[in-house]
Design a protein around this motif. Structure first.
Motif, short mmCIF file in Angstrom:
data_model
loop_
_atom_site.label_atom_id
_atom_site.label_comp_id
_atom_site.label_asym_id
_atom_site.label_seq_id
_atom_site.Cartn_x
_atom_site.Cartn_y
_atom_site.Cartn_z
N LEU A 100 78.45 -16.97 5.03
CA LEU A 100 78.26 -15.88 4.08
C LEU A 100 78.99 -14.62 4.53
N HIS A 101 79.00 -14.38 5.84
CA HIS A 101 79.72 -13.20 6.36
C HIS A 101 81.22 -13.31 6.07
N ARG A 102 81.79 -14.50 6.32
CA ARG A 102 83.22 -14.66 6.04
C ARG A 102 83.52 -14.55 4.55
N SER A 103 82.69 -15.20 3.73
CA SER A 103 82.91 -15.14 2.27
C SER A 103 82.79 -13.71 1.77
N ASN A 104 81.80 -12.97 2.30
CA ASN A 104 81.62 -11.58 1.87
C ASN A 104 82.82 -10.72 2.27
N ALA A 105 83.38 -10.98 3.46
CA ALA A 105 84.55 -10.22 3.91
C ALA A 105 85.75 -10.49 3.02
N VAL A 106 85.93 -11.75 2.62
CA VAL A 106 87.07 -12.10 1.75
C VAL A 106 86.88 -11.51 0.36
N ALA A 107 85.66 -11.61 -0.19
CA ALA A 107 85.42 -11.16 -1.56
C ALA A 107 85.36 -9.64 -1.64
N GLY A 108 85.00 -8.97 -0.56
CA GLY A 108 84.92 -7.52 -0.58
C GLY A 108 83.63 -6.99 -1.18
N ALA A 109 82.58 -7.83 -1.24
CA ALA A 109 81.29 -7.39 -1.76
C ALA A 109 80.54 -6.62 -0.68
N SER A 110 79.35 -6.08 -1.05
CA SER A 110 78.54 -5.36 -0.08
C SER A 110 77.75 -6.31 0.79
N VAL A 111 77.08 -7.29 0.19
CA VAL A 111 76.30 -8.25 0.97
C VAL A 111 76.04 -9.48 0.10
N MET A 112 75.94 -10.66 0.73
CA MET A 112 75.55 -11.92 0.08
C MET A 112 74.34 -12.46 0.84
N TYR A 113 73.32 -12.95 0.09
CA TYR A 113 72.16 -13.50 0.79
C TYR A 113 71.51 -14.59 -0.05
N LEU A 114 70.77 -15.46 0.65
CA LEU A 114 70.11 -16.62 0.05
C LEU A 114 68.61 -16.43 0.17
N MET A 115 67.90 -16.64 -0.96
CA MET A 115 66.45 -16.46 -0.99
C MET A 115 65.78 -17.79 -1.32
N SER A 116 64.62 -17.95 -0.75
CA SER A 116 63.81 -19.14 -1.07
C SER A 116 63.08 -18.89 -2.39
N THR A 117 62.33 -19.89 -2.84
CA THR A 117 61.66 -19.77 -4.15
C THR A 117 60.54 -18.76 -4.14
N ASP A 118 60.05 -18.36 -2.96
CA ASP A 118 59.01 -17.33 -2.90
C ASP A 118 59.59 -15.94 -2.69
N GLY A 119 60.92 -15.79 -2.73
CA GLY A 119 61.55 -14.49 -2.59
C GLY A 119 61.91 -14.11 -1.18
N GLN A 120 61.68 -14.99 -0.20
CA GLN A 120 61.99 -14.70 1.19
C GLN A 120 63.48 -14.93 1.45
N THR A 121 64.15 -13.95 2.11
CA THR A 121 65.58 -14.09 2.44
C THR A 121 65.71 -14.94 3.68
N ILE A 122 66.43 -16.09 3.57
CA ILE A 122 66.56 -17.02 4.70
C ILE A 122 67.96 -17.00 5.31
N ALA A 123 68.93 -16.38 4.65
CA ALA A 123 70.29 -16.25 5.21
C ALA A 123 70.97 -15.07 4.53
N SER A 124 71.80 -14.36 5.28
CA SER A 124 72.45 -13.16 4.75
C SER A 124 73.74 -12.90 5.51
N SER A 125 74.71 -12.33 4.81
CA SER A 125 75.99 -12.01 5.47
C SER A 125 75.85 -10.87 6.46
N ASN A 126 74.77 -10.08 6.37
CA ASN A 126 74.57 -8.98 7.31
C ASN A 126 73.47 -9.30 8.32
N TRP A 127 73.36 -10.59 8.70
CA TRP A 127 72.26 -10.98 9.59
C TRP A 127 72.35 -10.31 10.96
N GLN A 128 73.54 -9.85 11.34
CA GLN A 128 73.70 -9.22 12.65
C GLN A 128 73.47 -7.72 12.61
#
Length: 773
Positions: A100-128
């Motif tokens: 997600l970090h690499r994809s976000n850098a290429v696309a030029g977006a602010s952040v990309m993240y993945l949420m579970s069905t209960d709304g919890q963020t389980i992966a993000s391009s800004n995890w660091q």
């Protein structure tokens, strides 16, 4: 005699009536001009605003549409689906974060993240990052609800974690026709504000509640156009769309609708320029704007522009001033014509008065002549003296009664009399109505006691009662001549001093040029000494490199002799071929060191970085093997062309690489170090036009901050005594500077030292013969 206007003209009502009518006509003309200018300028501002909104709305839709497809595209990624099904897999989570970090850098977006069905963020391009989304729950956001319903989520909000305004695109992740998660892309919108900024207008974008979330004025951001209803306030607070911020409205004190999409508004504003509104009454003022709006239905936005009406008022004022000026000019022309007729009727009376006052003027002229501080002499047509003023009597020592009737030439020295008569004859030949050029001449005057003195004189033409006469003005310039002689003497002395100073400066300049040449020669000697010192340091490596081939040659030679004695010629031939290869290897090795040891020509020429890198790395081959260090060269770097000197640049690279090897070795980067740590990276930067920058970065401890300002000082070193003179980087800095380049040092953000060698770019050249050495 004084002329007095008739008294009845003051009581005549006709001029006053005409003046009143002209004033009323001017006022009406100004009012019509102001009204026409106001309407036409307002229409022009509306047209400009429409064009501006066309550009801005197209740019906004184009900017957001670039990211709208990303969530749907990434939702098909199998590892994202796997992570949504197994959110506890730490290794998989790390890979997805990196992806997600690499994809976000290429696309030029602010952040990309993945949420579970209960709304919890389980992966993000800004995890660091410190404001990482991982572990945060955003189930209260409407875009999450829309995506969980199988729709594409769209939503604008102020980030609760990052506090950055952005637009969110969300799309559901499906597996076996079941929604297992939501992928979100956030796009920051603050970049559009800088692109839209304009000195004469303010551009904003509002949501359906009238909240300003994009504005080219910072103090209008997150304000409302009208006060929000309690229900709208409650809905915004529950969704945390704008965080805990209190949403206040702009102070619109007046609004007049012009059309469905435009209106005139007056806003109570502070001193402006992006500062917060002041509570002081003197810092508050009202500003009039032309407001225009256009809906953007695809995103449920409304684009609005607020154009200052100050330019409109300025344009109206310009038109009014122009028309007023033209009207006043026309009135003045009419008044001038009327006055000219009146003056013509009064001119005859003036001529009558002139004839009466001519005699009086003659007497006045004589009084002026008698009391002036210059010598004045009047002559008749033949050049005979008619009058002497008292100053002329004092200059020449004559009583004018005794000199009267004499020729004027008697007052001049013998050498200047012809000049006097030539000037008089020139005036005689000049027509009465032609202007005569009065020349200021210098001559020698002759007093009554026959002594001479310098004078300055000018002769003029006079016409009194239709009779032609001449007037000569004479000044004694004895004192001025003394001053001129003193000035000439001072000028001669100054020229002599300037000449002496110029000679001294020329000698000083020659000595300075000689010292510069000696300094350059000393620098070249230091470079050569540094090269030989480095050769001395590498003597052990050279010995090691040469001993192995020599031992092998001896072994193969003995074997070849035995094979010849046993008549095994084929095996003997094989041994001899191996011996030849070993000797060629030794010759190449020695040739490299000979080239390194010889002096440079010092003349820059086009060369390829590959030539310099190959020569430097060949010299450091043994040290690289000794310290188990790898050189990572960017593929495109060696083929760049620069303007420089090959041998001098080899010396610069060897100094930098040697320091890097020693720094990594002393800090504990050995063969047992982690993978990639014992490495030197060489890559290229071409961001500056006309320049090529080679970057050399090691993975050592870096340069202490206290040492960075002194890295290139001569004899400064952080090595123990006996392990370095501290002149390598100083010489390298001077070499690059002489090649019109720049050598800089800094610490890389990820660790290690980073050296940049920036040189002028050169055009590739074809070598007519192979390079030797």
């Amino acid at each position: 005699m004084q002329l007095t206007p008739p008294h009845h003209s003051l009581r005549n009502p006709v001029p006053w009536l005409i003046g009143g009518l002209l004033l009323l006509l001017g006022i009406a003309l100004i009012a019509i001009t102001a009204l026409w200018s106001y309407r036409s300028t307002l229409e022009s501002l509306e047209a400009q605003g429409e064009n501006m909104m066309d550009r801005f709305s197209t740019g906004l839709e184009r900017e957001l549409s670039k990211y709208e497809y990303l969530p749907e595209l990434l939702s098909t990624h199998p590892e994202l689906i796997r992570l949504a099904q197994h959110p506890d897999d730490a290794g998989l989570q790390l890979r997805i974060n990196q992806q997600l970090h690499r994809s976000n850098a290429v696309a030029g977006a602010s952040v990309m993240y993945l949420m579970s069905t209960d709304g919890q963020t389980i992966a993000s391009s800004n995890w660091q990052d410190d404001d990482s989304f991982v572990g945060k729950n955003f189930n209260y956001r409407p875009y999450f609800t829309q995506a969980m319903q199988g729709q594409t989520g769209r939503y604008f909000a102020l980030g609760t974690t990052s506090n950055i305004r952005g637009y969110f695109f969300a799309y559901p992740l499906r597996a076996n026709d079941r929604i297992i998660g939501v992928l979100v892309v956030k796009v920051a919108v603050n970049r559009l504000e800088s692109l839209w900024k304009n000195d004469h207008s303010t551009t904003i974008v509002t949501d359906k509640d009238g909240v300003i979330f994009i504005s080219t004025r910072a103090n209008w951001q997150l304000k409302t156009l009208t006060p929000l209803t309690p229900a709208a306030q409650q809905r915004i607070v529950e969704s945390q769309r704008y965080g805990p911020r209190e949403l206040t409205s702009l102070s619109i004190v007046e609004k007049r609708q012009l059309s469905a999409s435009s209106s005139l508004v007056t806003i109570l504003d502070s001193a402006g320029n992006g500062r917060p509104q002041s509570s002081l009454a003197e810092d508050i003022h009202t500003v009039a704007y032309l407001q225009q709006q256009r809906p953007i239905p695809n995103y449920d936005f409304t684009l609005r522009t607020f154009t200052r009406l100050s330019s409109l008022y300025s344009q109206v004022l310009n038109h009014v001033v122009l028309v007023t000026t033209l009207y006043v000019i026309l009135v003045m022309i009419g008044v001038f014509i009327r006055l000219r007729r009146r003056i013509r009727s009064e001119r005859e009376a003036f001529h009558h008065q002139s004839s009466q006052t001519r005699a009086l003027n003659k007497a006045r002229i004589q009084a002026i002549i008698d009391n002036t501080h210059a010598g004045l002499v009047t002559l008749d047509t033949d050049g005979r003296i008619e009058s002497f003023n008292p100053m002329a009597e004092a200059l020449f020592g004559y009583d004018w009664q005794h000199i009267k009737g004499h020729f004027i030439s008697e007052l001049f020295a013998e050498a200047n009399r012809s000049q006097c008569w030539q000037r008089i004859e020139t005036l005689k030949q000049t027509p009465h109505d032609a202007p005569a050029a009065e020349l200021l001449l210098e001559a020698r005057g002759l007093r009554a006691d026959r002594s001479e003195f310098p004078i300055e004189w000018v002769i003029g033409d006079m016409h009194l009662q239709d009779e032609r006469k001449f007037l000569i003005t004479i000044h004694d310039i004895t004192e001025r001549k003394r001053y001129e002689q003193a000035l000439h003497h001072a000028r001669d002395e100054l020229e002599q001093r300037v000449e002496e100073r110029t000679t001294d400066l020329s000698l000083t300049n020659a000595r300075l040029l000689q010292e510069i040449d000696e300094h350059r020669q000393t620098q070249n000697e230091l470079i050569q000494t540094a090269k030989l010192a480095l050769l001395g340091q590498m003597s052990a490596s050279i010995n090691h490199e040469l001993n192995q081939p020599l031992a092998a040659i001896r072994s193969f030679s003995e074997n070849a002799r035995h094979f010849v004695e046993r008549q095994e010629y084929e095996r003997a031939h094989s041994n001899l071929a191996t011996i030849i290869q070993l000797t060629e290897r030794m010759a190449r090795m020695i040739a490299q060191f000979k080239v390194f040891a010889r002096k440079s020509s010092g003349q820059p020429e086009p060369l390829q970085w590959k030539t310099v890198l190959d020569g430097a790395l060949a010299m450091l081959h043994s040290q690289l093997e000794k310290y188990h260090t790898t050189i990572n060269i960017e593929p495109a770097s060696p083929y760049a062309w620069v303007q420089g000197d090959m041998l001098q640049l080899e010396q610069v690279l060897i100094n930098i690489l040697t320091n890097a090897l020693q720094a990594m070795h002393e800090s504990g980067h050995t063969a047992a170090a982690p993978s990639g740590a014992n490495r030197i990276d060489i890559y290229l930067e071409t961001s500056l036009p006309g320049r090529v920058t080679l970057c050399v970065r090691d993975h050592g401890p870096g340069i202490p901050d206290t040492h960075l300002p002194r890295v290139f000082e001569p004899f400064f070193t952080s090595k123990p005594i006996g392990q370095g003179l501290g002149i390598g980087l100083s010489i390298s800095h001077r070499i690059v500077d002489n090649l019109h380049g720049e050598l800089s040092a800094e610490n890389h953000p990820e660790g290690g030292a980073l050296f940049r060698i920036s040189l002028p770019a050169a055009h590739p050249v074809q070598r007519t013969s192979p390079m030797i050495g």
